[in-house]
Design a protein around this motif. Sequence first.
Motif, PDB file in Angstrom:
ATOM      1  N   ALA A 127       5.506  33.924   6.070  1.00 52.21           N
ATOM      2  CA  ALA A 127       5.409  32.963   4.964  1.00 52.21           C
ATOM      3  C   ALA A 127       6.421  31.842   5.186  1.00 52.21           C
ATOM      4  O   ALA A 127       7.291  31.944   6.052  1.00 52.21           O
ATOM      5  N   HIS A 128       6.299  30.778   4.378  1.00 54.26           N
ATOM      6  CA  HIS A 128       7.198  29.629   4.510  1.00 54.26           C
ATOM      7  C   HIS A 128       8.575  29.910   3.906  1.00 54.26           C
ATOM      8  O   HIS A 128       9.558  29.304   4.314  1.00 54.26           O
ATOM      9  N   ALA A 129       8.641  30.798   2.906  1.00 53.02           N
ATOM     10  CA  ALA A 129       9.914  31.131   2.272  1.00 53.02           C
ATOM     11  C   ALA A 129       9.830  32.513   1.633  1.00 53.02           C
ATOM     12  O   ALA A 129       8.740  32.995   1.315  1.00 53.02           O
ATOM     13  N   PHE A 130      10.990  33.138   1.455  1.00 51.60           N
ATOM     14  CA  PHE A 130      11.078  34.457   0.835  1.00 51.60           C
ATOM     15  C   PHE A 130      12.237  34.448  -0.155  1.00 51.60           C
ATOM     16  O   PHE A 130      13.255  33.804   0.085  1.00 51.60           O
ATOM     17  N   SER A 131      12.095  35.203  -1.235  1.00 50.86           N
ATOM     18  CA  SER A 131      13.237  35.421  -2.117  1.00 50.86           C
ATOM     19  C   SER A 131      14.065  36.554  -1.506  1.00 50.86           C
ATOM     20  O   SER A 131      13.568  37.344  -0.704  1.00 50.86           O
ATOM     21  N   LYS A 132      15.361  36.624  -1.873  1.00 51.63           N
ATOM     22  CA  LYS A 132      16.240  37.662  -1.320  1.00 51.63           C
ATOM     23  C   LYS A 132      15.716  39.059  -1.629  1.00 51.63           C
ATOM     24  O   LYS A 132      15.699  39.947  -0.776  1.00 51.63           O
ATOM     25  N   SER A 133      15.259  39.241  -2.875  1.00 51.53           N
ATOM     26  CA  SER A 133      14.770  40.562  -3.278  1.00 51.53           C
ATOM     27  C   SER A 133      13.501  40.947  -2.505  1.00 51.53           C
ATOM     28  O   SER A 133      13.280  42.121  -2.199  1.00 51.53           O
ATOM     29  N   ALA A 134      12.686  39.960  -2.160  1.00 52.32           N
ATOM     30  CA  ALA A 134      11.457  40.238  -1.401  1.00 52.32           C
ATOM     31  C   ALA A 134      11.798  40.681   0.020  1.00 52.32           C
ATOM     32  O   ALA A 134      11.209  41.635   0.541  1.00 52.32           O
ATOM     33  N   ILE A 135      12.758  39.992   0.648  1.00 53.48           N
ATOM     34  CA  ILE A 135      13.178  40.362   2.009  1.00 53.48           C
ATOM     35  C   ILE A 135      13.724  41.794   2.019  1.00 53.48           C
ATOM     36  O   ILE A 135      13.349  42.605   2.870  1.00 53.48           O
ATOM     37  N   GLU A 136      14.571  42.115   1.027  1.00 53.71           N
ATOM     38  CA  GLU A 136      15.141  43.462   0.937  1.00 53.71           C
ATOM     39  C   GLU A 136      14.054  44.519   0.801  1.00 53.71           C
ATOM     40  O   GLU A 136      14.077  45.545   1.484  1.00 53.71           O
ATOM     41  N   ALA A 137      13.079  44.272  -0.080  1.00 55.50           N
ATOM     42  CA  ALA A 137      12.018  45.255  -0.337  1.00 55.50           C
ATOM     43  C   ALA A 137      11.131  45.452   0.892  1.00 55.50           C
ATOM     44  O   ALA A 137      10.740  46.583   1.209  1.00 55.50           O
ATOM     45  N   ILE A 138      10.812  44.362   1.601  1.00 51.10           N
ATOM     46  CA  ILE A 138       9.956  44.464   2.790  1.00 51.10           C
ATOM     47  C   ILE A 138      10.679  45.224   3.889  1.00 51.10           C
ATOM     48  O   ILE A 138      10.095  46.116   4.543  1.00 51.10           O
ATOM     49  N   GLU A 139      11.959  44.914   4.100  1.00 53.56           N
ATOM     50  CA  GLU A 139      12.727  45.590   5.159  1.00 53.56           C
ATOM     51  C   GLU A 139      13.017  47.046   4.806  1.00 53.56           C
ATOM     52  O   GLU A 139      13.081  47.897   5.679  1.00 53.56           O
ATOM     53  N   LYS A 140      13.185  47.341   3.507  1.00 51.35           N
ATOM     54  CA  LYS A 140      13.393  48.722   3.054  1.00 51.35           C
ATOM     55  C   LYS A 140      12.163  49.583   3.337  1.00 51.35           C
ATOM     56  O   LYS A 140      12.281  50.764   3.667  1.00 51.35           O
ATOM     57  N   ALA A 141      10.969  48.973   3.252  1.00 51.43           N
ATOM     58  CA  ALA A 141       9.729  49.708   3.538  1.00 51.43           C
ATOM     59  C   ALA A 141       9.446  49.802   5.032  1.00 51.43           C
ATOM     60  O   ALA A 141       8.440  50.386   5.441  1.00 51.43           O
ATOM     61  N   GLY A 142      10.335  49.199   5.854  1.00 49.13           N
ATOM     62  CA  GLY A 142      10.163  49.273   7.318  1.00 49.13           C
ATOM     63  C   GLY A 142       9.401  48.089   7.880  1.00 49.13           C
ATOM     64  O   GLY A 142       9.008  48.090   9.041  1.00 49.13           O
ATOM     65  N   GLY A 143       9.212  47.086   7.089  1.00 47.61           N
ATOM     66  CA  GLY A 143       8.483  45.892   7.544  1.00 47.61           C
ATOM     67  C   GLY A 143       9.397  44.799   8.009  1.00 47.61           C
ATOM     68  O   GLY A 143      10.600  44.991   8.202  1.00 47.61           O
ATOM     69  N   LYS A 144       8.809  43.596   8.168  1.00 46.63           N
ATOM     70  CA  LYS A 144       9.573  42.474   8.691  1.00 46.63           C
ATOM     71  C   LYS A 144       9.142  41.213   7.942  1.00 46.63           C
ATOM     72  O   LYS A 144       7.944  40.977   7.753  1.00 46.63           O
ATOM     73  N   ALA A 145      10.105  40.384   7.526  1.00 41.08           N
ATOM     74  CA  ALA A 145       9.824  39.118   6.847  1.00 41.08           C
ATOM     75  C   ALA A 145      10.068  37.986   7.835  1.00 41.08           C
ATOM     76  O   ALA A 145      11.194  37.755   8.250  1.00 41.08           O
ATOM     77  N   VAL A 146       8.996  37.287   8.241  1.00 42.56           N
ATOM     78  CA  VAL A 146       9.094  36.220   9.236  1.00 42.56           C
ATOM     79  C   VAL A 146       8.873  34.878   8.541  1.00 42.56           C
ATOM     80  O   VAL A 146       7.842  34.624   7.939  1.00 42.56           O
ATOM     81  N   THR A 147       9.905  34.014   8.628  1.00 37.29           N
ATOM     82  CA  THR A 147       9.807  32.686   8.024  1.00 37.29           C
ATOM     83  C   THR A 147       9.112  31.737   8.990  1.00 37.29           C
ATOM     84  O   THR A 147       9.495  31.661  10.155  1.00 37.29           O
ATOM     85  N   LEU A 148       8.102  31.028   8.498  1.00 37.69           N
ATOM     86  CA  LEU A 148       7.356  30.096   9.353  1.00 37.69           C
ATOM     87  C   LEU A 148       8.138  28.820   9.583  1.00 37.69           C
ATOM     88  O   LEU A 148       8.872  28.376   8.732  1.00 37.69           O
TER      89      LEU A 148
END
Length: 148
Positions: A127-148
């Motif tokens: 995505a183009h942007a992430f909130s801090k809480s969203a990044i934490e939740a995605i990484e906690k589930a074992g995923g990855k947040a990639v900023t475009l």
Amino acid sequence: MNLSNLKPAEGATKNVKRLGRGEGSTRGGTSTRGHKGAKSRSGYKRKSGFEGGQMPLQRRVPKFGFKSLNRVEYKGINLDVIAGLLEKNSTSTIDAAYFVSAGLASKNAKIKVLGRGEIATAVEVHAHAFSKSAIEAIEKAGGKAVTL
């Protein structure tokens, strides 16, 4: 039935007011325009917002705020919405094209992932942007947040 005998349905049309056709018509003389003044004359055009010389509303109300030329507007998509998408069809990556195909964003919209809700599956979100809480939740589930 042909074009020569077509006519509107009964009661669909009214007779036009024939203005200025003599006193016998009851609409002669001033032709329903009253006496004198700009409104009675041909070529009269009222300025939009004109209130007869009284200070008009758009000048009485104060100016307020400004619009930044540099503002970037994002389409917010929450984690619970992404979790709902993953329940329907599981995928390892979610990107802008995926959001467009799901009908959550338009083709040219910038997307910001927000932190409402929870996500259980490990997924790579682009995505183009992430909130801090969203990044934490995605990484906690074992995923990855990639900023475009």
